[in-house]
Enzyme design. Structure first.
Site, PDB file in Angstrom:
ATOM      1  N   HIS A  54       8.188 -43.239 -19.673  1.00 18.84           N
ATOM      2  CA  HIS A  54       8.470 -43.327 -18.225  1.00 18.84           C
ATOM      3  C   HIS A  54       9.072 -44.698 -17.930  1.00 18.84           C
ATOM      4  CE1 HIS A  54       5.963 -39.739 -17.219  1.00 18.84           C
ATOM      5  NE2 HIS A  54       5.309 -40.113 -18.319  1.00 18.84           N
ATOM      6  N   LEU A  55      10.376 -44.736 -17.694  1.00 20.08           N
ATOM      7  CA  LEU A  55      11.012 -46.049 -17.490  1.00 20.08           C
ATOM      8  C   LEU A  55      11.124 -46.474 -16.029  1.00 20.08           C
ATOM      9  CD1 LEU A  55      13.634 -46.528 -20.313  1.00 20.08           C
ATOM     10  CD2 LEU A  55      11.260 -47.233 -20.177  1.00 20.08           C
ATOM     11  N   ARG A  56      10.752 -45.603 -15.098  1.00 20.02           N
ATOM     12  CA  ARG A  56      10.567 -45.994 -13.682  1.00 20.02           C
ATOM     13  C   ARG A  56      11.843 -46.375 -12.943  1.00 20.02           C
ATOM     14  NH1 ARG A  56       5.815 -43.706 -14.073  1.00 20.02           N
ATOM     15  NH2 ARG A  56       4.114 -44.974 -14.844  1.00 20.02           N
ATOM     16  N   HIS A 169       3.635 -30.637 -18.891  1.00 19.95           N
ATOM     17  CA  HIS A 169       2.390 -31.374 -18.642  1.00 19.95           C
ATOM     18  C   HIS A 169       1.369 -30.282 -18.369  1.00 19.95           C
ATOM     19  CE1 HIS A 169      -0.023 -34.832 -16.905  1.00 19.95           C
ATOM     20  NE2 HIS A 169      -0.754 -33.763 -16.651  1.00 19.95           N
ATOM     21  N   HIS A 213       1.454 -34.572 -24.660  1.00 18.03           N
ATOM     22  CA  HIS A 213       0.098 -35.165 -24.715  1.00 18.03           C
ATOM     23  C   HIS A 213      -1.081 -34.193 -24.740  1.00 18.03           C
ATOM     24  CE1 HIS A 213       0.546 -34.511 -20.431  1.00 18.03           C
ATOM     25  NE2 HIS A 213       1.216 -35.612 -20.202  1.00 18.03           N
ATOM     26  N   ASP A 281       3.953 -41.741 -24.336  1.00 23.03           N
ATOM     27  CA  ASP A 281       3.660 -41.559 -22.911  1.00 23.03           C
ATOM     28  C   ASP A 281       3.561 -42.925 -22.228  1.00 23.03           C
ATOM     29  OD1 ASP A 281       3.230 -40.425 -20.480  1.00 23.03           O
ATOM     30  OD2 ASP A 281       1.247 -39.613 -20.925  1.00 23.03           O
TER      31      ASP A 281
HETATM   32  O1  DOR Z   1      -1.267 -40.870 -16.432  1.00 21.11           O
HETATM   33  C1  DOR Z   1      -0.121 -40.479 -16.298  1.00 21.11           C
HETATM   34  N1  DOR Z   1       0.833 -41.294 -15.857  1.00 21.11           N
HETATM   35  N2  DOR Z   1       0.157 -39.220 -16.609  1.00 21.11           N
HETATM   36  C2  DOR Z   1       1.356 -38.684 -16.357  1.00 21.11           C
HETATM   37  O2  DOR Z   1       1.553 -37.531 -16.637  1.00 21.11           O
HETATM   38  C3  DOR Z   1       2.395 -39.484 -15.687  1.00 21.11           C
HETATM   39  C4  DOR Z   1       2.208 -40.914 -15.919  1.00 21.11           C
HETATM   40  C5  DOR Z   1       3.022 -41.802 -15.026  1.00 21.11           C
HETATM   41  O3  DOR Z   1       4.197 -41.527 -14.834  1.00 21.11           O
HETATM   42  O4  DOR Z   1       2.486 -42.791 -14.544  1.00 21.11           O
HETATM   43 ZN    ZN Z   2       4.049 -38.782 -19.295  1.00 20.66          ZN
END
Ligand code: DOR
Ligand code: ZN
Length: 409
Positions: A54-56, A169, A213, A281
Site C-alpha cells: 500500500h503506497l498511499r 481480502h 494474507h 502487506d
Molecule cells: O490492516 C490493514 N491495513 N489491512 C488492510 O487490508 C488494509 C491495510 C491498509 O491499507 O492500511
Molecule cells: Zn493489504
C-alpha cells in the site's frame, strides 16, 4: 555490468560465478574480464517481487508516497512491487488508474504494477480501464473499498477476465458486523467464512482467485479445496502473535486481518508448502494515525530479513524464499521478464549476506511511517546490495542511487 564471485541458484544448483548484465538484462554466467561489483560472501537472489504493497499515493502521502515506498522496497530487497488500490481517491475508475500511473511514473524508483479496485458497481470502469489485476475486499478495511454482497462478487468473478489475477481480502463483512455486536473481536471465523464463500463462487465462475494474507492453517486448507485458489501469506501472521506482540505493541499491533494466537501462528508454518506467495502487506500509517486506531503494519524493509533469519534457524529453505518471493509472484502476475536469474530476464538482483546479524530499527528506514513492529529484533541475514536492471541502487544496505522504475502491470 559484471557481478563477481556471487553465489546463486542456477538451474536448481548453487553455483559461484560472475554474472554479466547488459542493457538491463542478464547476458551470461561464467568468468568475465573487466571491472565489476565484488559480491564475494554474498548470496544473489533474483530481484524480489512484493505483490501486496500500500503506497498511499495519491491522497495519503503523509503515510507514504511512490518515492519513499519504492525506496523502502529497494532497501528491503524488492525490485518490483504491486500497489494496492485503497488510496484517496481509490483506484476504481479508468481515470484514477491513469492518474496514479502518471504519479508513479514520476516518482517510482523500482519497477511497479498497479492493482485496480472492485466496487459494487464499477463493471463499466473495469471494462474501460482494462486493468491487469483487480482487488476485491469482501470485508471492510482501510479505505472505502467494499464488495460485501454475493451478487456483485459473483458478477466480478464472472466478468473479470479469467486469465487475470483477482485478489481477495477475505473477511466476511456480515460476520465481522455480527462479531462486533456480539463483542467477539475480529476473529478468524470471519476469514474462514469468506474463504468458503469465495472459493465456492470461484468454482461456480470457474476462475482462479488469489487469497491475500491468509492467516491460519485452516483458512489455507479451505482455500486450497478449490484447486485453482492461490494463497498469499504475510510475514506478520507468521512472525507475530496476538499474545506476545499484541501486548508489546498495543494499538500499533492493529491490522486486518488481525494477528492470531501463538498456537495459530505456529500452525500456519505447517501450511507453508501450500502458500503460493509472500506479500508484505506493507500498510504504513504514521504513529499518530496508529494511536488513533489505524489498522496496518509496515513490512517492506523487514519481510525478506525475517525469512532469512528463519532460514538461519532451519525453518525454511532458500529455494522456498526464492520461489514464493520472486518466481511465483512473477508467474501469478504474468511478469514474464521478472523473477529469475536467467539469460534474457531483467537484470534485477538482491544480494544478501546470509550471516550478518543486525538489530532492526526504524531509524534509517526509508518508509515515511517511521516505525516498525519488529523494532529491536535481532536478525541473521541482511540485504546488502540491490541491482535494478543492471544498476547498483542499494549498497551497504542503503539506497545509493535512484533510477526510474518501469510499470510492469
Ligand atoms: O490492516 C490493514 N491495513 N489491512 C488492510 O487490508 C488494509 C491495510 C491498509 O491499507 O492500511
Ligand atoms: Zn493489504
Amino acid at each position: 555490468m559484471i557481478i563477481k564471485n556471487a553465489k546463486f541458484y542456477l538451474g536448481g544448483r548453487v553455483v559461484s560465478k560472475d554474472i554479466l548484465i547488459e542493457n538491463g538484462k542478464f547476458k551470461g554466467f561464467g568468468k568475465f574480464k573487466g571491472e565489476g561489483i565484488d559480491a564475494k560472501g554474498l548470496f544473489a537472489l533474483p530481484g524480489l517481487i512484493d505483490p501486496h504493497v500500500h503506497l498511499r499515493d495519491p491522497g495519503l502521502t503523509s503515510k507514504e508516497d511512490f518515492r519513499s515506498g519504492t525506496r523502502a522496497a529497494l532497501a528491503g530487497g524488492f525490485t518490483t512491487i504491486l500497489d494496492m488500490p485503497n488510496t484517496k481517491p481509490p483506484t476504481t475508475t479508468a481515470a484514477t488508474l491513469r492518474k496514479k500511473a502518471e504519479i508513479a511514473k514520476k516518482k517510482a524508483v523500482c519497477d511497479y504494477g498497479l492493482h485496480f479496485g472492485a466496487t459494487k458497481n464499477n463493471f463499466a470502469e473495469v471494462k474501460k480501464a482494462k486493468p491487469k489485476s483487480m482487488k476485491l475486499c469482501m470485508g471492510e478495511t482501510t479505505g472505502k473499498l467494499l464488495v460485501d454482497d454475493v451478487y456483485s462478487t459473483w458478477r466480478h468473478f464472472e466478468k473479470f477476465p479469467k486469465e487475470k489475477p483477482l485478489l481477495l481480502h477475505a473477511e466476511d463483512e456480515e460476520t465481522l458486523r455480527a462479531m462486533e455486536k456480539l463483542k467477539k473481536g475480529r476473529g478468524e471465523v470471519a476469514e474462514k467464512i469468506a474463504v468458503e464463500k469465495a472459493r465456492m463462487l470461484a468454482a461456480q465462475a470457474n476462475r482462479v482467485v488469489y487469497f491475500a494474507h491468509t492467516t491460519t492453517f485452516e483458512a489455507v486448507h479451505l482455500a486450497k479445496i478449490w484447486g485453482r485458489s492461490l494463497v498469499e501469506a504475510t510475514p506478520h501472521h507468521l512472525f507475530l502473535s496476538k499474545e506476545k506482540d499484541g501486548k508489546r505493541l498495543k494499538q500499533f499491533a492493529n491490522v486486518y486481518p488481525p494477528l492470531r494466537s501463538e498456537a495459530e501462528r505456529r500452525e500456519l508454518w505447517g501450511a507453508l508448502y501450500f502458500v503460493d506467495s509472500v506479500g508484505s502487506d506493507h500498510a504504513p500509517h504514521t504513529p499518530q494515525d496508529k494511536e488513533a486506531g489505524a489498522a496496518g503494519l509496515p513490512g517492506l524493509e523487514t519481510s525478506l530479513a525475517l525469512f532469512l533469519n528463519a532460514y538461519n534457524e532451519g525453518r525454511v529453505e532458500l529455494p522456498w524464499i526464492i520461489n514464493r518471493m520472486a518466481e511465483s509472484p512473477a508467474k501469478i502476475f504474468g511478469l514474464k521478464t521478472k523473477g529469475r536469474i536467467g539469460k534474457g530476464y531483467d537484470g534485477d538482483l538482491t544480494l544478501v549476506d546470509l550471516k550478518e546479524k543486525w538489530n532492526v530499527s526504524a531509524d534509517g528506514f526509508e518508509s515515511k511511517c517511521g516505525w516498525t513492529p519488529y523494532e529491536g529484533f535481532r536478525l541473521k541475514g541482511r540485504v546488502k546490495k540491490v541491482i535494478l536492471k543492471g544498476k547498483l541502487v542499494v549498497d551497504g544496505s542503503r539506497v545509493v542511487k535512484e533510477i526510474k522504475g518501469k510499470r510492469v502491470l
